[in-house]
Design an enzyme around this catalytic site. Structure first.
Site, PDB file in Angstrom:
ATOM      1  N   GLY A   8      23.954  -8.349   5.000  1.00 26.80           N
ATOM      2  CA  GLY A   8      23.963  -9.155   6.224  1.00 26.80           C
ATOM      3  C   GLY A   8      23.929  -8.301   7.476  1.00 26.80           C
ATOM      4  O   GLY A   8      23.791  -7.077   7.407  1.00 26.80           O
ATOM      5  N   GLY A   9      24.060  -8.955   8.604  1.00 29.46           N
ATOM      6  CA  GLY A   9      24.010  -8.259   9.882  1.00 29.46           C
ATOM      7  C   GLY A   9      25.170  -7.302  10.109  1.00 29.46           C
ATOM      8  O   GLY A   9      25.044  -6.325  10.844  1.00 29.46           O
ATOM      9  N   LYS A  13      27.448  -6.950   0.999  1.00 31.64           N
ATOM     10  CA  LYS A  13      28.337  -7.405  -0.057  1.00 31.64           C
ATOM     11  C   LYS A  13      27.628  -7.280  -1.395  1.00 31.64           C
ATOM     12  O   LYS A  13      26.439  -7.597  -1.496  1.00 31.64           O
ATOM     13  CB  LYS A  13      28.723  -8.881   0.152  1.00 31.64           C
ATOM     14  CG  LYS A  13      29.814  -9.140   1.182  1.00 31.64           C
ATOM     15  CD  LYS A  13      29.348  -9.149   2.617  1.00 31.64           C
ATOM     16  CE  LYS A  13      28.347 -10.242   2.935  1.00 31.64           C
ATOM     17  NZ  LYS A  13      27.835 -10.092   4.354  1.00 31.64           N
ATOM     18  N   GLU A  70      17.829 -15.992   1.461  1.00 34.56           N
ATOM     19  CA  GLU A  70      19.270 -15.970   1.739  1.00 34.56           C
ATOM     20  C   GLU A  70      19.966 -17.324   1.527  1.00 34.56           C
ATOM     21  O   GLU A  70      21.034 -17.393   0.910  1.00 34.56           O
ATOM     22  CB  GLU A  70      19.472 -15.501   3.190  1.00 34.56           C
ATOM     23  CG  GLU A  70      20.911 -15.505   3.628  1.00 34.56           C
ATOM     24  CD  GLU A  70      21.098 -14.892   5.015  1.00 34.56           C
ATOM     25  OE1 GLU A  70      20.140 -14.350   5.597  1.00 34.56           O
ATOM     26  OE2 GLU A  70      22.234 -14.969   5.515  1.00 34.56           O
ATOM     27  N   THR A  99      28.025 -13.019  10.843  1.00 35.54           N
ATOM     28  CA  THR A  99      27.865 -12.459  12.184  1.00 35.54           C
ATOM     29  C   THR A  99      27.588 -13.621  13.136  1.00 35.54           C
ATOM     30  O   THR A  99      28.212 -13.763  14.192  1.00 35.54           O
ATOM     31  CB  THR A  99      26.702 -11.445  12.201  1.00 35.54           C
ATOM     32  OG1 THR A  99      26.852 -10.558  11.098  1.00 35.54           O
ATOM     33  CG2 THR A  99      26.667 -10.675  13.505  1.00 35.54           C
ATOM     34  N   GLY A 122      30.564 -12.258  14.740  1.00 33.40           N
ATOM     35  CA  GLY A 122      30.120 -11.238  15.699  1.00 33.40           C
ATOM     36  C   GLY A 122      30.681 -11.508  17.088  1.00 33.40           C
ATOM     37  O   GLY A 122      30.939 -10.575  17.864  1.00 33.40           O
ATOM     38  N   ILE A 124      33.608 -12.872  17.621  1.00 36.79           N
ATOM     39  CA  ILE A 124      35.004 -12.412  17.569  1.00 36.79           C
ATOM     40  C   ILE A 124      35.042 -10.914  17.882  1.00 36.79           C
ATOM     41  O   ILE A 124      35.833 -10.456  18.715  1.00 36.79           O
ATOM     42  CB  ILE A 124      35.637 -12.671  16.178  1.00 36.79           C
ATOM     43  CG1 ILE A 124      35.719 -14.170  15.903  1.00 36.79           C
ATOM     44  CG2 ILE A 124      37.017 -12.007  16.082  1.00 36.79           C
ATOM     45  CD1 ILE A 124      36.278 -14.532  14.530  1.00 36.79           C
ATOM     46  N   TYR A 137      38.467  -4.628  13.161  1.00 40.42           N
ATOM     47  CA  TYR A 137      38.628  -6.036  12.746  1.00 40.42           C
ATOM     48  C   TYR A 137      40.075  -6.359  12.376  1.00 40.42           C
ATOM     49  O   TYR A 137      40.627  -7.362  12.837  1.00 40.42           O
ATOM     50  CB  TYR A 137      37.685  -6.319  11.568  1.00 40.42           C
ATOM     51  CG  TYR A 137      37.875  -7.680  10.944  1.00 40.42           C
ATOM     52  CD1 TYR A 137      37.371  -8.831  11.556  1.00 40.42           C
ATOM     53  CD2 TYR A 137      38.555  -7.828   9.738  1.00 40.42           C
ATOM     54  CE1 TYR A 137      37.548 -10.089  10.992  1.00 40.42           C
ATOM     55  CE2 TYR A 137      38.733  -9.079   9.158  1.00 40.42           C
ATOM     56  CZ  TYR A 137      38.226 -10.202   9.795  1.00 40.42           C
ATOM     57  OH  TYR A 137      38.408 -11.439   9.221  1.00 40.42           O
ATOM     58  N   SER A 226      32.582 -13.664   5.809  1.00 42.66           N
ATOM     59  CA  SER A 226      33.634 -12.647   5.913  1.00 42.66           C
ATOM     60  C   SER A 226      34.536 -12.851   7.131  1.00 42.66           C
ATOM     61  O   SER A 226      35.589 -12.221   7.227  1.00 42.66           O
ATOM     62  CB  SER A 226      33.020 -11.245   5.975  1.00 42.66           C
ATOM     63  OG  SER A 226      32.117 -11.035   4.930  1.00 42.66           O
TER      64      SER A 226
END
Ligand SMILES: Nc1ncnc2c1ncn2[C@@H]1O[C@H](COP(=O)(O)OP(=O)(O)OP(=O)(O)O)[C@@H](O)[C@H]1O
Ligand SMILES: [Mg+2]
Length: 268
Positions: A8-9, A13, A70, A99, A122, A124, A137, A226
């Site tokens: 992902g961006g 994973k 995706e 993201t 993203g 956040i 994070y 995530s």
């Protein structure tokens, strides 16, 4: 060895079977080279990749790798996780807070992407950095848990002060809307700023999902991505706003690996 990868961006994973149990691995996108080395370390693995960075990661792998859309991978992975957790949901809204945020309607075996919002994990990370300078994070989430939103966010009860509001007074009327009127009392702490950032993202994601659920006449909203990993403040906001909107939130365990699991399942 079969491995499903969702690049992902923000995070790569991986899901794979080892000793008959499902295992997971994660790399930050800034360490894409490490992810590639880990994959190249398996001599003849069967790999399926998905996600926005799949093509880039694929170009770094020494052997042949399959690729998958995706949204299909994510929905297949969610179906697997729900069945495993004894979930009976057949029709639901799926909201992937990565993201960015992507929203889908799942009805039995059909999935339709309804749309999305750029307000996601993203946001956040980015707004938190702008408002506090923090970039980690775990640090952002743990400080946010101690913050109070009252001096930053404007509630319905703030506007209807002394009067009977037509809505629950506790809901947010304006995210960050309480800063100007309050003037210069105590400085706002990092904790308070971070709590309000999480509030903005959680409320946006939940409200958009609840509207989609109402439109399609479903009651369950499955939240993955995530952004929910060890993030109780976000889960709490999303849970309360989803319930306020009349829907039932579900946070499947390992939901952030849905795309990787879907890619793994496609290998048979
Ligand atoms: N260790 C971590 N490092 C950075 N961000 C993290 C971490 N753990 C959780 N997050 C949060 O998860 C978000 C990324 O979620 P996710 O991995 O689902 O997105 P992605 O698949 O990389 O992105 P997209 O699907 O939008 O392309 C980050 O923006 C951040 O809010
Ligand atoms: Mg993703």
């Amino acid at each position: 060895m079969n491995i499903g990868i969702d690049a992902g961006g923000t995070l790569v994973k991986a899901a794979y079977m080892h000793n008959h149990s499902l295992k997971f691995k994660r790399f930050p996108i800034s360490r894409l080279g490490d992810a590639a080395s880990w994959i190249n370390g398996f001599e003849k693995a069967k790999i399926c990749m998905t996600g926005g960075k799949a093509a880039l990661l694929k170009s770094m792998i020494n052997y042949k790798v399959a690729e998958m859309v995706e949204f299909e991978a994510t929905c297949d992975g969610v179906r697997y996780l729900l069945a495993k957790n004894d979930g009976s949901e057949k029709s639901y809204i799926l909201t992937n807070v990565g993201t960015g945020t992507s929203i889908h309607h799942i009805d039995h075996n059909k999935q339709q992407r309804l749309g999305g919002t750029g307000v996601g994990g993203g946001t956040i990370m980015g707004l938190s950095q702008l408002l506090t300078g923090l970039t980690d994070y775990e640090a952002i989430v743990s400080l946010a848990a101690k913050g109070v939103r009252d001096r930053i966010d404007l509630k319905v009860s703030h506007i209807y002060e002394g009067a009977e509001p037509p809505l629950p007074g506790d809901i947010t009327a304006s995210n960050f809307g309480n800063i100007l009127p309050q003037g210069s009392t105590d400085p706002l702490t990092k904790e308070d700023r971070l709590a309000s950032v999480i509030g903005l993202v959680g409320e946006t994601v939940a409200v958009v999902s609840v509207l989609a659920a109402g439109h399609y006449g479903v009651s369950s909203i499955i939240y993955i991505g995530s952004s929910f990993v060890r993030n109780d403040p976000l889960k709490e906001v999303v849970e309360s706003y989803t319930k306020l909107g009349g829907a039932s939130p579900v946070f499947p365990e390992h939901g952030e690996y849905s795309g990787a699991i879907g890619a793994l399942l496609s290998l048979g």
